[in-house]
Design a protein around this motif. Structure first.
Motif, short mmCIF file in Angstrom:
data_model
loop_
_atom_site.label_atom_id
_atom_site.label_comp_id
_atom_site.label_asym_id
_atom_site.label_seq_id
_atom_site.Cartn_x
_atom_site.Cartn_y
_atom_site.Cartn_z
N LEU A 147 30.47 35.35 34.64
CA LEU A 147 31.73 35.92 34.19
C LEU A 147 31.69 37.44 34.24
O LEU A 147 32.67 38.09 34.65
N LEU A 148 30.57 38.02 33.83
CA LEU A 148 30.43 39.48 33.88
C LEU A 148 30.40 39.98 35.32
O LEU A 148 30.92 41.06 35.62
N CYS A 149 29.81 39.20 36.23
CA CYS A 149 29.83 39.57 37.65
C CYS A 149 31.25 39.64 38.17
O CYS A 149 31.61 40.54 38.95
N ALA A 150 32.10 38.67 37.76
CA ALA A 150 33.49 38.68 38.21
C ALA A 150 34.20 39.94 37.75
O ALA A 150 34.91 40.59 38.53
N LEU A 151 34.00 40.31 36.50
CA LEU A 151 34.67 41.50 35.97
C LEU A 151 34.12 42.77 36.61
O LEU A 151 34.89 43.65 37.03
N ALA A 152 32.79 42.87 36.71
CA ALA A 152 32.18 44.07 37.30
C ALA A 152 32.55 44.21 38.77
O ALA A 152 32.81 45.32 39.26
N GLY A 153 32.55 43.10 39.50
CA GLY A 153 32.91 43.16 40.91
C GLY A 153 34.34 43.61 41.13
O GLY A 153 34.63 44.40 42.04
N THR A 154 35.26 43.12 40.29
CA THR A 154 36.66 43.53 40.42
C THR A 154 36.84 45.00 40.08
O THR A 154 37.59 45.72 40.75
N VAL A 155 36.14 45.46 39.04
CA VAL A 155 36.19 46.89 38.70
C VAL A 155 35.68 47.73 39.87
O VAL A 155 36.24 48.78 40.20
N SER A 156 34.63 47.27 40.54
CA SER A 156 34.10 47.99 41.70
C SER A 156 35.14 48.09 42.81
O SER A 156 35.29 49.14 43.44
N PHE A 157 35.87 47.00 43.06
CA PHE A 157 36.93 47.03 44.06
C PHE A 157 38.01 48.04 43.69
O PHE A 157 38.51 48.79 44.54
N LEU A 158 38.39 48.05 42.42
CA LEU A 158 39.43 48.97 41.98
C LEU A 158 38.97 50.43 42.09
O LEU A 158 39.74 51.30 42.52
N LEU A 159 37.73 50.69 41.73
CA LEU A 159 37.20 52.05 41.87
C LEU A 159 37.13 52.46 43.34
O LEU A 159 37.43 53.61 43.69
N ALA A 160 36.75 51.53 44.20
CA ALA A 160 36.70 51.83 45.62
C ALA A 160 38.08 52.16 46.17
O ALA A 160 38.22 52.99 47.07
N ALA A 161 39.11 51.52 45.61
CA ALA A 161 40.48 51.76 46.09
C ALA A 161 41.02 53.12 45.69
O ALA A 161 41.83 53.71 46.40
N VAL A 162 40.58 53.63 44.53
CA VAL A 162 41.13 54.90 44.05
C VAL A 162 40.19 56.08 44.28
O VAL A 162 40.63 57.23 44.26
N TRP A 163 38.92 55.81 44.52
CA TRP A 163 37.94 56.89 44.68
C TRP A 163 37.76 57.20 46.16
O TRP A 163 36.71 56.99 46.75
N ARG A 164 38.81 57.65 46.77
CA ARG A 164 38.77 57.98 48.20
C ARG A 164 37.93 59.23 48.42
O ARG A 164 38.01 60.19 47.67
N GLY A 165 37.13 59.19 49.48
CA GLY A 165 36.27 60.33 49.78
C GLY A 165 34.99 60.33 48.98
O GLY A 165 34.14 61.20 49.17
N GLY A 166 34.82 59.37 48.08
CA GLY A 166 33.60 59.26 47.29
C GLY A 166 32.77 58.08 47.79
O GLY A 166 32.80 57.74 48.97
N PRO A 167 32.07 57.43 46.88
CA PRO A 167 31.22 56.29 47.28
C PRO A 167 32.04 55.01 47.48
O PRO A 167 31.73 53.96 46.92
N GLU A 168 33.10 55.14 48.28
CA GLU A 168 34.03 54.03 48.46
C GLU A 168 33.34 52.81 49.07
O GLU A 168 33.47 51.68 48.57
#
Length: 396
Positions: A147-168
């Motif tokens: 369950l924690l993997c599901a939440l952490a993985g989704t947060v990673s996707f969201l960060l990748a979508a908004v953190w352009r030019g970073g560790p996307e």
């Protein structure tokens, strides 16, 4: 003498059995997710559907079955208030909206809706656990990790979508490992250790006396589960850093080691009907897929479909069948030979073989994707016709 009126479908759902709503919804998500391939190949859509397909299958199809199963089973195990009908409808609405957003390629919004929906479900379980009257099975340490993997993985996707030019790219890769695989792999291990002995007439090593505090032996079993879970997480880290063969072998080893001790299927009686046969195919496919990926790491995405199709999806539908039969007063069907389950297994194996072989045939690759999707859809339609109506049946 008057007879008691059977409960209606609405009453059954309100009584705390969310699988009755979420399993049928999950089937609709899954069929849509795979039929995107024939739609693309034969002219029905212009967008290459790989990202839409993947998000729908993980965040909608499989998530609906996970919420439906855990939302029904965990309150009973912990002796806490059940997931009532309004909660189930909230989760169904959240997954449906996420599904609609992914379908129109609004993946960031779809991920956000999934995070809110699934996060709400996990939070509701955590609140209920505070009022528990029993400890959960020690294997459910692995369910928590999933369950924690599901939440952490989704947060990673969201960060990748908004953190352009970073560790996307790095965030996206981490999210793909945690959400696409950890979300399903660890709950399969945890729920499997508790449920699978019932399929194979094996002693259940997850049964402990009812207690508010862990009884003797509980911590030892939970520590073993946690150790195998940490090995699985280590394998994700190794894959992230491109130690592919070692990662896949370690993942397969963690799974096999855990089941060897907790569910020694090699000692099982194998005359247990179609459900047990289906379960053996699914359980065999998951480590087989990872071992194949270790041997041919250049084809990791192709061979991962062994894990996804004949592993995760077949196992999901097999366990769902047992839930529907058990809660619908048809437990006498557990050990029987059922043609619908045999057809389910045969068509899903065909779908897997067609999908995996397609990447070795570049001239017909896309058409084979479509054929594989049609085989999987046929399997699920047969299952839905023969098994799914049981969600409306009470346990008499």
């Amino acid at each position: 003498m008057s007879q008691t009126t059977p409960p209606t479908y609405r009453q059954l759902l309100a009584a705390g059995e969310p699988f009755r709503l979420l399993f049928p919804l999950g089937v609709l998500f899954g069929l849509t997710g795979v039929l995107l391939w024939p739609a693309y190949v034969w002219g029905g859509m212009d967008t290459y559907p790989v990202l839409i397909h993947t998000r729908i299958m993980i965040e909608c199809f499989l998530a609906a079955f996970v919420i439906g199963f855990l939302g029904t089973a965990l309150p009973r195990l912990l002796d806490v208030p059940k997931v009532h009908g309004r909660e189930a409808m909230f989760y169904a609405a959240g997954l449906t909206l996420s599904f609609a957003l992914h379908l129109i390629s609004k993946h960031t919004l779809g991920d956000l809706l999934f995070l809110l929906t699934f996060g709400s479900f996990v939070a509701s379980l955590a609140v209920r656990a505070r009022a528990r009257k029993d400890v959960p099975p020690p294997a459910f340490v692995l369910v928590l990790i999933g369950l924690l993997c599901a939440l952490a993985g989704t947060v990673s996707f969201l960060l990748a979508a908004v953190w352009r030019g970073g560790p996307e790219y790095q965030l996206y890769q981490a999210g793909r490992l945690l959400l696409y695989q950890g979300f399903l792999l660890f709950p399969i291990m945890g729920v499997g250790a508790f449920l699978l002995p019932r399929f194979f007439d094996l002693p259940n090593q997850q049964n402990f006396p009812e207690s508010l505090t862990p009884p003797p032996g509980w911590w030892r079993s939970a520590s073993f589960a946690l150790g195998c879970g940490l090995l699985g997480l280590l394998s994700f880290a190794l894959e992230y850093f491109q130690y592919l063969s070692i990662a896949y072998l370690l993942r397969a080893s963690a799974l096999l080691l855990y089941f060897w001790r907790e569910v020694p299927v090699h000692k099982a009686k194998f005359r247990n009907g179609s459900l047990a046969m289906s379960l053996r195919v699914a359980l065999f496919s998951i480590p087989l897929g990872y071992i194949a990926m270790a041997l041919v790491p250049a084809r990791q995405i192709t061979l991962l479909h062994i894990v996804f199709i004949t592993g995760f999806s077949l196992l999901t539908l097999t366990v769902a069948t047992r839930v529907i039969f058990g809660h619908g007063g048809r437990s006498e069907l557990f050990p029987r030979t059922l043609w619908s389950i045999r057809a389910l297994v045969a068509l899903i194996v065909l779908a897997m073989a067609t999908r995996v072989s397609a990447d070795w045939m570049p001239d017909v690759r896309l058409t084979h994707y479509a054929y594989a999707a049609l085989a999987w859809a046929a399997a699920v339609i047969i299952w839905a016709i023969r098994v799914l109506p049981g969600v409306r049946q009470p346990d008499d």
